[in-house]
Structures are given as structure tokens and as C-alpha cells.
Scaffold this motif. Structure first.
Motif, PDB file in Angstrom:
ATOM      1  N   PHE A 200       0.838  -1.206   0.000  1.00  0.00           N
ATOM      2  CA  PHE A 200       0.000   0.000   0.000  1.00  0.00           C
ATOM      3  C   PHE A 200       0.869   1.251   0.000  1.00  0.00           C
ATOM      4  N   ARG A 201       1.888   1.266   0.843  1.00  0.00           N
ATOM      5  CA  ARG A 201       2.800   2.406   0.902  1.00  0.00           C
ATOM      6  C   ARG A 201       3.524   2.591  -0.434  1.00  0.00           C
ATOM      7  N   ASP A 202       3.970   1.478  -1.042  1.00  0.00           N
ATOM      8  CA  ASP A 202       4.680   1.566  -2.314  1.00  0.00           C
ATOM      9  C   ASP A 202       3.777   2.134  -3.409  1.00  0.00           C
ATOM     10  N   LEU A 205       3.727   5.923  -3.125  1.00  0.00           N
ATOM     11  CA  LEU A 205       4.940   6.533  -3.675  1.00  0.00           C
ATOM     12  C   LEU A 205       4.949   6.468  -5.197  1.00  0.00           C
ATOM     13  N   ALA A 206       4.493   5.341  -5.748  1.00  0.00           N
ATOM     14  CA  ALA A 206       4.448   5.208  -7.204  1.00  0.00           C
ATOM     15  C   ALA A 206       3.475   6.221  -7.808  1.00  0.00           C
ATOM     16  N   SER A 207       2.340   6.443  -7.135  1.00  0.00           N
ATOM     17  CA  SER A 207       1.361   7.425  -7.621  1.00  0.00           C
ATOM     18  C   SER A 207       1.933   8.836  -7.593  1.00  0.00           C
ATOM     19  N   LEU A 208       2.678   9.142  -6.516  1.00  0.00           N
ATOM     20  CA  LEU A 208       3.300  10.463  -6.426  1.00  0.00           C
ATOM     21  C   LEU A 208       4.252  10.703  -7.588  1.00  0.00           C
ATOM     22  N   GLN A 209       5.046   9.688  -7.918  1.00  0.00           N
ATOM     23  CA  GLN A 209       6.024   9.849  -8.993  1.00  0.00           C
ATOM     24  C   GLN A 209       5.360   9.855 -10.368  1.00  0.00           C
ATOM     25  N   LEU A 224      12.380   9.105  -0.766  1.00  0.00           N
ATOM     26  CA  LEU A 224      11.687   8.426   0.330  1.00  0.00           C
ATOM     27  C   LEU A 224      11.672   6.919   0.115  1.00  0.00           C
ATOM     28  N   GLU A 225      11.504   6.507  -1.137  1.00  0.00           N
ATOM     29  CA  GLU A 225      11.510   5.081  -1.465  1.00  0.00           C
ATOM     30  C   GLU A 225      12.878   4.458  -1.182  1.00  0.00           C
TER      31      GLU A 225
END
Length: 555
Positions: A200-202, A205-209, A224-225
Motif C-alpha cells: 500500500f505504501r509503495d 509513492l508510485a502514484s506520487l512519482q 523516500l523510497e
């Protein structure tokens, strides 16, 4: 058994052949343990006597020299060689502290200075404090990045307000840190929960990028990743350091109790421990289905401290998670080595059934696999199942781990199949996508890194040639850990000017150029590494990087 009876037993064994020798081996084993017990019990009558074992005692207890006539291929120099091996200087290596059997037995009621225990407590307490501060420092860095990303996180579609608040406050990451430090691979439900939260956390981060058009936001999300495994590792180091500190305090209390025991109580404790150790060592004997016998029977290759040091060096240089061992025990038996998780001890046979160098690496593989199962939630195990679909993984992994450290690390790509090489490259070897900071430096706490950096700067100013180059390399890696790529690049460039043929440094330089967005410079640096670092893992990694980029080496 008196000397006459032992003489008769030795003569019978030397005359025996095949199956007839097995019962005599068991008798010789009994004599070894009886004589060891007698010598230790004598010491209990004088608990404040010098705890140092005499050379003759160590020849028996550590070397298993029951009678020189038993030793096949033995020469007149056997005794001298054994003493030289036993009294070899300890490496002082905190990663693999190695001791002989007498040191293990000396913990039972024999004179031992409490000051040594107290010093150990002070050291472990300091290490626990360093680990805590290192984890807190990385946690503060993560919180600063999350604060900078807060607007972008709250704008993500489908993310509820309370969940976004938990992510921004760092509570989700903190929960993952705590779970990662305490998880056991046997707790399937907890492992599954951890993996779901991590996934879920990953995705966040993927959505942010993927969604952000702002380069700074994408860069912060990527940072952050990359920071996550460092924080998790720091959290685990914090837990392990705290456990070692607590164990040291318990050891001090036990030492106080031992010194107030009666001779009878010490005797009973020693008897129980000898029986326990004998059962423990039988695990290594069972591995090769041989008859247990602690007596030395052959003047062939023996496990020595130097072999442990060589294995440590290979593991530290070519394994991203080299096992941190409480101790290494060289014990009197013939067989295979094994890892005793309960005592955090790698137990090695004095007389290995394989070449000592290979035997130590294969034994270390057992500890490495347990690190994966107990601390990494079986990620490596799951990857290995693609190579070994069924059955026990211990032996196949030992074969592969030995091949990786003893041959692939020396540039022999063909030592493993392509599939096995890829698994080890992804899960065991240094991460090829990152600057290969030596694991010994990564394990340092923040204060220790600061001291190490000051020492490296001083050595770089005053040293010459290889001394200065080594200091500059250390300074470069430490600067990279501290998030200062400019200082890291500058120090490494100076190091390579002094010593241009260092595989790790060449590969690190190439990765730094790639991280800086200097594509052509990175390609050229990988080519230099592939050419100059022949016969090393870094040559193979550089060739892989060039192949992925569509390049070719010059050789």
C-alpha cells in the motif's frame, strides 16, 4: 581410564579396519570427554586460580590431541603446529569474534574478572545508544521529506483524509519499521499484514512519482523510497543492539551468581553444560553421518581463525546482509558447521569434512539463510524456490552461496547458472543500482560515522599512496551515506587518481555519475570498471550495466 587402558585402546584402534573401528571411535570420544571433564572439575576446587588454560590442557580440549599415535599422517612437528594454531592472535573482528572450546568452557565457574563483563556492558550500552540515535536521525529525515510531500499526498485521488494524515505524520512508516524489526517468518499472518501495508505504501509513492509534474516532488518521492530500507535496517539494528545490551547485563548477573556458588553447584552446572555441548556438537556430526569422535585422528587441514577471517572478508564485500554473529566457536569434532540460533553462534568443526575455506563459507550460508527467514520475512527463500521448487533449501543454498563468494566474487560468472546469478544479484550481492558502500560502514551509528570521517580526513591529509587512497574511499562512502553526493564524488575522484584500479571504487564512481544524470560519463565509467576490475564482482556488475544500456566493453 588410566594410561595403560588408553594405550591398549589406541593399539586396538590402530589395528582395526572398517566397521570394527566404529565402537573404538566411540570409546575414544568418551575418553576425550571424560578427561576434559576431569581437568575442568579440578579447577572448580580453586575458583580464584588463574583461568588461563595451560598449553597441554589446550592441546587436549581445543585440539583434541588425546594421543599423537592416533593422528594419521602426523609428524614430529604436530604438537608445535597445533599450539601455533591454537595461540594464533584473535582478529579483534566485531563481526565474527572467534574463540576456541576452552573459552566457551571457561564461562562455568572459573575465575573471570567482573571488570571484563562490566566493560562489555558499557560497550553494548554505547552501541545500543548509537543504534537508537542512528534510527532517530533517519526518522527525522523521513519526517522532513513527508512534510514536504504533504500537499501532494493529500491531493492523491481515492486516499481518505485519515489515511493521508497517517502517512504524512509518518505513523504508517513507523508501524512498518516496528513490524520489520520484530517479525518472525513463522508468523504467516503478521508477515502477510506487513506485506500488504508495504505494498500500500509503495503504491502511494508510485502514484506520487507518476502523477506529479513537479520534478522536486518526484525526486522527494524517489528519495523516500530509497530511504525506506535504510530506516528498516536501522530499526532492526536498534532492536538487536538493545537485546545484546540486555544479554550483557544478564551475563554480569550470572557471573555474580557463579562466584557465590558452592563447588557442588559449580560442578553440577559444568556437568550439565558439557552434556549440552556434546549434544550440540552432535548436530554437525549427524550432517555427515559419521561416528562422533572429538579426538584428533588426522593431520589433514583444520579450521583455523584465519579461515574465519577470510570468510568474513568475502561476506562483507559481496553480501549486502552479511550475518552479524554473536560468536564463532571452533569445536573438537569432525563434520559440518552449523548455526546455533539460540546462542547466536556459528559452530565450526576443528576437523572439517571439506576444505576449511569451503566449509566455513557453507556454514556461514546456514546463518545467512536464517537471517532471511527471521529478519527479511523469507524474501530470499521465496526467490530460491524458483531454483529449488521442493525439499530443504539449506544444502542447495550452501552450494550457491559458496559459489557466489568463492567464485562469482572473483569474476567467474559461469560458476552459477544465469537464473541463480540473477537471484543472488537481486537478493544477496551488493545492490547493483546503488553505490556499493561497504557493509561495515553502513552498520556504523551516526556518531561512529562522524568519528570515522574525521579519521579518514586526517589520514587523507597525512597519508601517501595506497594509505591516502583508502582513506579517501572511506570518506567518499561516508559522505554518500550522509547525503552529500558532491563531497562523495570529490573524495572518490581523488582516490581513483591515486589508485585507479579498485573495483568497488570504479563501480561506485560509475553509479554516482549515473545518479547525477551524467549518462555518457556513467557509460564511460562502467566501461572502465569492466576493463580495469577484471576478476571481480564489479567487472560483472559493470558488464551488466553496459548490457542494460546497450553498450559494449572494450575487451
Amino acid at each position: 581410564m588410566d594410561e595403560a587402558d588408553l594405550d591398549s585402546l589406541v593399539r586396538s584402534y590402530l589395528a582395526a579396519r572398517g566397521p570394527d573401528a566404529a565402537p573404538l571411535l566411540r570409546q575414544l570420544d568418551e575418553v576425550y570427554w571424560d578427561r576434559t571433564r576431569v581437568r575442568l572439575l579440578r579447577r572448580l576446587a580453586a575458583p580464584d586460580a588463574d583461568p588461563t588454560f595451560a598449553p597441554e590442557e589446550r592441546l587436549l580440549v581445543d585440539a583434541g590431541l588425546l594421543d599423537p599415535r592416533l593422528v594419521a599422517r602426523g609428524t614430529s612437528l604436530l604438537r608445535a603446529r597445533l599450539l601455533a594454531e591454537i595461540y594464533s592472535e584473535p582478529s579483534g573482528d566485531a563481526l565474527y569474534p572467534t574463540e576456541w572450546f576452552t573459552a566457551r568452557l571457561a564461562e562455568h565457574g572459573l575465575a573471570r574478572e567482573l571488570a571484563g563483563r562490566r566493560e562489555h556492558i558499557a560497550l553494548t550500552e554505547g552501541a545500543a545508544g548509537e543504534a537508537e540515535r542512528g534510527h532517530e536521525r533517519l526518522g527525522r529525515l523521513r519526517r522532513r521529506i513527508l512534510a514536504a510531500l504533504e500537499p501532494a499526498i493529500r491531493r492523491l485521488p481515492g486516499l481518505r483524509e485519515e489515511v493521508a494524515a497517517s502517512v504524512v505524520a509518518g505513523r504508517l512508516d513507523e508501524r512498518l519499521d516496528a513490524m520489520a524489526a520484530e517479525l518472525s517468518s513463522s508468523d504467516r499472518r503478521a508477515v502477510e499484514t506487513f506485506r500488504k501495508l508495504e505494498a500500500f505504501r509503495d503504491r502511494i509513492l508510485a502514484s506520487l512519482q507518476a502523477r506529479s509534474e513537479d520534478e522536486r516532488t518526484r525526486s522527494l518521492a524517489g528519495g523516500l523510497e530509497r530511504l525506506a530500507p535504510r530506516v528498516r535496517s536501522a530499526a532492526l539494528s536498534r532492536v538487536l543492539a538493545d537485546r545484546r545490551y540486555r544479554r550483557a547485563r544478564e551475563d554480569l548477573e550470572i557471573t555474580h551468581q557463579v562466584r557465590t556458588r558452592t563447588v557442588q553447584e559449580r560442578r553440577e552446572a559444568l556437568e550439565a553444560d558439557l552434556d549440552e555441548m556434546r549434544r550440540l556438537l552432535a548436530l554437525g556430526v549427524v550432517e555427515v553421518a559419521s561416528t562422533p569422535c572429538a579426538a584428533l585422528l588426522d593431520d589433514g587441514p583444520r579450521t583455523e581463525r584465519a579461515h574465519v577471517g577470510e570468510a568474513r572478508s568475502l561476506a562483507e564485500d559481496h553480501d549486502r546482509r552479511p550475518p552479524r554473529l554473536g560468536r564463532v566457536l571452533i569445536a573438537p569434532y569432525r563434520g559440518e558447521g552449523f548455526y546455533d540460533w539460540e546462542r547466536d553462534t556459528l559452530v565450526l568443526p576443528r576437523t572439517p569434512v571439506r576444505p576449511p575455506e569451503e566449509g566455513v563459507l557453507r556454514s556461514l550460508a546456514r546463518a545467512r539463510l536464517l537471517v532471511d527467514l527471521m529478519q527479511d520475512h523469507g524474501i530470499l527463500r521465496d526467490a530460491l524456490r524458483g531454483l529449488v521448487p521442493e525439499g530443504d533449501l539449506a544444502t542447495p543454498f550452501a552450494d550457491l552461496y559458496h559459489g557466489w563468494l568463492a567464485r562469482v566474487a572473483r569474476g567467474e560468472r559461469e560458476a552459477l547458472s544465469r537464473e541463480a546469478y540473477d537471484v543472488f544479484r537481486r537478493h544477496v550481492g551488493p545492490d547493483p543500482a546503488e553505490v556499493p558502500v561497504p557493509s561495515g560502514l553502513e552498520a556504523l551509528g551516526s556518531l561512529e560515522r562522524g568519528r570515522a570521517a574525521e579519521q579518514a580526513r586526517a589520514a587523507a591529509r597525512t597519508g601517501r599512496g595506497t594509505v591516502a587512497a583508502e582513506a579517501l574511499r572511506r570518506l567518499a562512502y561516508l559522505s554518500w551515506i550522509e547525503g552529500d553526493p558532491a563531497a562523495a564524488s570529490g573524495a572518490l575522484e581523488r582516490a581513483l587518481a591515486l589508485q585507479p584500479v579498485d573495483g568497488r571504487a570504479l563501480y561506485a564512481w560509475a553509479v554516482m555519475r549515473r545518479a547525477a544524470g551524467e549518462g555518457e560519463a556513467a557509460r564511460h565509467a562502467f566501461g572502465e570498471c569492466a576493463t580495469l576490475a577484471g576478476g571481480t564482482l564489479w567487472q560483472l556488475y559493470a558488464e551488466d550495466a553496459l548490457a542494460a544500456a546497450g553498450g559494449e566493453t572494450d575487451g
